[in-house]
Scaffold this motif. Sequence first.
Motif, short mmCIF file in Angstrom:
data_model
loop_
_atom_site.label_atom_id
_atom_site.label_comp_id
_atom_site.label_asym_id
_atom_site.label_seq_id
_atom_site.Cartn_x
_atom_site.Cartn_y
_atom_site.Cartn_z
N HIS A 251 0.84 -1.20 0.00
CA HIS A 251 0.00 0.00 0.00
C HIS A 251 0.88 1.26 0.00
CE1 HIS A 251 -3.65 -2.32 1.03
NE2 HIS A 251 -2.81 -3.06 1.72
N HIS A 252 0.48 2.21 -0.81
CA HIS A 252 1.16 3.51 -0.80
C HIS A 252 0.12 4.58 -0.53
CE1 HIS A 252 3.80 6.70 -3.05
NE2 HIS A 252 3.60 6.99 -1.78
N PHE A 253 0.11 5.07 0.71
CA PHE A 253 -0.81 6.12 1.12
C PHE A 253 -0.19 7.48 0.81
CE2 PHE A 253 -2.05 2.59 3.80
CZ PHE A 253 -3.44 2.70 3.86
N VAL A 254 -0.97 8.36 0.19
CA VAL A 254 -0.55 9.73 -0.05
C VAL A 254 -1.41 10.63 0.82
CG1 VAL A 254 -0.30 11.59 -1.73
CG2 VAL A 254 0.16 9.21 -2.41
N LEU A 255 -0.79 11.34 1.75
CA LEU A 255 -1.51 12.20 2.67
C LEU A 255 -1.34 13.66 2.26
CD1 LEU A 255 -1.44 9.52 4.22
CD2 LEU A 255 -1.08 10.81 6.32
N ILE A 256 -2.47 14.37 2.18
CA ILE A 256 -2.47 15.78 1.77
C ILE A 256 -3.10 16.60 2.89
CG2 ILE A 256 -3.05 17.43 -0.03
CD1 ILE A 256 -3.60 15.06 -1.89
N PRO A 257 -2.28 17.15 3.79
CA PRO A 257 -2.82 17.92 4.92
C PRO A 257 -3.15 19.36 4.54
CG PRO A 257 -0.44 17.73 5.13
CD PRO A 257 -0.82 16.96 3.89
N LEU A 258 -4.09 19.94 5.26
CA LEU A 258 -4.38 21.36 5.14
C LEU A 258 -3.23 22.16 5.74
CD1 LEU A 258 -6.53 23.51 4.32
CD2 LEU A 258 -7.37 23.38 6.68
N MET A 259 -2.97 23.35 5.17
CA MET A 259 -1.82 24.15 5.60
C MET A 259 -2.19 25.00 6.81
SD MET A 259 -2.45 23.84 2.27
CE MET A 259 -1.68 23.23 0.77
N VAL A 260 -2.31 24.35 7.94
CA VAL A 260 -2.54 25.02 9.23
C VAL A 260 -2.09 24.03 10.30
CG1 VAL A 260 -4.94 24.23 9.38
CG2 VAL A 260 -4.23 26.24 10.66
N PRO A 261 -1.38 24.47 11.35
CA PRO A 261 -0.79 23.54 12.31
C PRO A 261 -1.77 22.54 12.89
CG PRO A 261 0.10 25.73 12.67
CD PRO A 261 -0.97 25.88 11.62
N SER A 262 -2.99 22.96 13.22
CA SER A 262 -3.95 22.07 13.86
C SER A 262 -4.40 20.94 12.95
CB SER A 262 -5.18 22.86 14.33
OG SER A 262 -5.81 23.52 13.25
N HIS A 263 -4.18 21.05 11.65
CA HIS A 263 -4.49 19.97 10.71
C HIS A 263 -3.23 19.26 10.25
CE1 HIS A 263 -8.82 21.10 9.67
NE2 HIS A 263 -8.43 22.00 10.56
N LEU A 264 -2.14 20.00 10.11
CA LEU A 264 -0.88 19.43 9.65
C LEU A 264 -0.33 18.41 10.65
CD1 LEU A 264 1.55 19.47 7.65
CD2 LEU A 264 2.47 21.38 9.00
N LEU A 265 -0.27 18.76 11.93
CA LEU A 265 0.35 17.89 12.92
C LEU A 265 -0.36 16.56 13.09
CD1 LEU A 265 1.48 20.45 15.64
CD2 LEU A 265 2.88 19.29 13.94
N PRO A 266 -1.70 16.51 13.20
CA PRO A 266 -2.33 15.18 13.29
C PRO A 266 -2.16 14.35 12.03
CG PRO A 266 -3.99 16.92 13.22
CD PRO A 266 -2.68 17.59 13.44
N MET A 267 -2.06 14.99 10.85
CA MET A 267 -1.82 14.23 9.63
C MET A 267 -0.41 13.63 9.65
SD MET A 267 -4.22 13.93 7.23
CE MET A 267 -4.13 14.45 5.52
N VAL A 268 0.55 14.33 10.21
CA VAL A 268 1.89 13.77 10.37
C VAL A 268 1.83 12.55 11.30
CG1 VAL A 268 4.20 14.19 11.29
CG2 VAL A 268 3.09 15.92 9.88
N ASP A 269 1.07 12.66 12.38
CA ASP A 269 0.92 11.52 13.29
C ASP A 269 0.26 10.33 12.60
OD1 ASP A 269 2.09 12.86 15.43
OD2 ASP A 269 0.19 13.68 16.13
N PRO B 77 6.38 4.08 -5.09
CA PRO B 77 5.52 3.29 -5.96
C PRO B 77 4.20 4.00 -6.26
CG PRO B 77 5.50 2.41 -3.72
CD PRO B 77 6.56 3.46 -3.75
N ILE B 78 3.46 3.47 -7.24
CA ILE B 78 2.20 4.09 -7.64
C ILE B 78 1.26 4.15 -6.43
CG2 ILE B 78 0.16 3.83 -9.10
CD1 ILE B 78 2.00 2.49 -11.17
N PRO B 79 0.71 5.31 -6.13
CA PRO B 79 -0.19 5.43 -4.97
C PRO B 79 -1.42 4.53 -5.07
CG PRO B 79 0.53 7.59 -5.71
CD PRO B 79 0.97 6.62 -6.75
#
Length: 510
Positions: free
Chosen positions: A8-26, A119-121
């Motif tokens: 599996h290749h997951f591509v994560l696209i977070p919103l550009m604001v800390p409160s959304h970016l940090l949980p997406m990193v987690d 790899p291909i997402p």
Amino acid sequence: MESQELHHHFVLIPLMVPSHLLPMVDIAKLLARRKNVTVTLLTTPINADRIRATIDTEILQSGSSLQIQLFQFPNSESGVPEGCESFDALPSTDLLQNFFKALSLLQDPLEEAFEKLRPIPTCIISDKSIPSAADIAKKFQVPRLIFDGTSCFNLLSTHCLRSSKVYENVSDSESFIVPGLPNKISFRKSQLPSSLISSSTRQLGISGFYEKVREAEEEAYGVIVNSFEELEEEYVKEYKRVTGRKVWCIGPVSLSTKDDIDEAQRRTTDSNEEEEEGQYLKWLDSWPARSVIYVCLGSLSRVAPEQLMELGLGLEASKRPFILVLRGAYKRDEMEKLLKEDGLEERVKERGLIIRGWVPQVLILSHTAIGSFLTHCGWNSTLEGISNGVPLITFPMFSEQFYNEKVIVEVLQTGVKVGAEKHMHIWGEDKDGEVQVKKEKVKEAIEKVMSEDDEESKRIRERAKEYAEKANKTMQKEGSSTLNISLLIEDLAHFMRMKMNPGVKPHTNA
């Protein structure tokens, strides 16, 4: 059970604001720790700099297959100044419409970056506020999950309010019951998010953007929620039932951090404050267990200086030790002037810290000296308080924060209200000098959760401790959130098999 045959290749696209970016990193870290999984975070150069140390540490410690792929933020096309690639970096709220325009222009840069990925997402997880991801998922024929960044309580409440429109026939100050919720929950119209009130979004010129967000939300393969089933089980079940959507609760994702170094790297500023962080923790070491009040109203606070002063005076009146975090306080110069004229900082210097910059919030909340957390009720902060067993004092301001207050005070009963009753608009000017909560209310709320003699205070603290134990258990090997990540991966493996063999029956998410 995880698929051993498929990668599996997951591509994560977070919103550009800390409160959304940090949980997406987690979330990226949690997924990348699984076998046969690669994760790519797709973000802009400046946002990548904010998270690179955390990603590098994760790769070093866990050997995860985790990477960052850059795309260019459309500054010139949208009129957002160069160097501003995040909501919290905007020099003026007058640029709000420009920022939403930039979000609407992300398809081409995202698509260009997506085509380079190897790899291909096999799956996209995008913040719900990036509707362009829906078109990319269609073009490349991969399932798309949305990350909402809130709770199932919020998701269900929003669904019920949109369906019933019960709020349309009441005044701003009139209370009404939200139909369709497991508990009897009431709101005032003035407490509802502006994204729900069409007149508000039209006035701001962003109603079209929110319409695209809702359309993209309806088309998503499923929803990832930063919550855990033991926290809001009835709301998870009811949201699945009324919408028919696939829902995976995989939180609290902040518990993905492994140690103090990892947590300290969650800083989203360019500051060099390691020495100050150590001083804060050393200061906490000097106080007894459960004695300190921690106050932080988030990185996007619009609280008027006069209101912040009332908070400070209430903390002073409590006669308890406290930490008050101002961060990028609204009208900062005016705030500093009030502090100087009143002399508050000098009077409380023996037992109070007033901090202007970033702080390692999870490290502070996990310290034994913390006895309560006065919070704006952002969902990340709410979960961080819950995960550490800290009773909460609620001061909601905007977005879904009044929903989160209901979770804390009425559903979980692990905190008390300080008394805020209406939105403070993040993008506009409230009445100058407006004070919703006076110092007496602040002091009263503190006593309600920290009193050693009051039986209800003791019950609040005990419930907070119980939910902390549940939160930490859910992220362990046999916990519900850990299991849900496995179920998510298996569901997507099944989806891939269906693409290769149309005779395979669809998977359910009961």
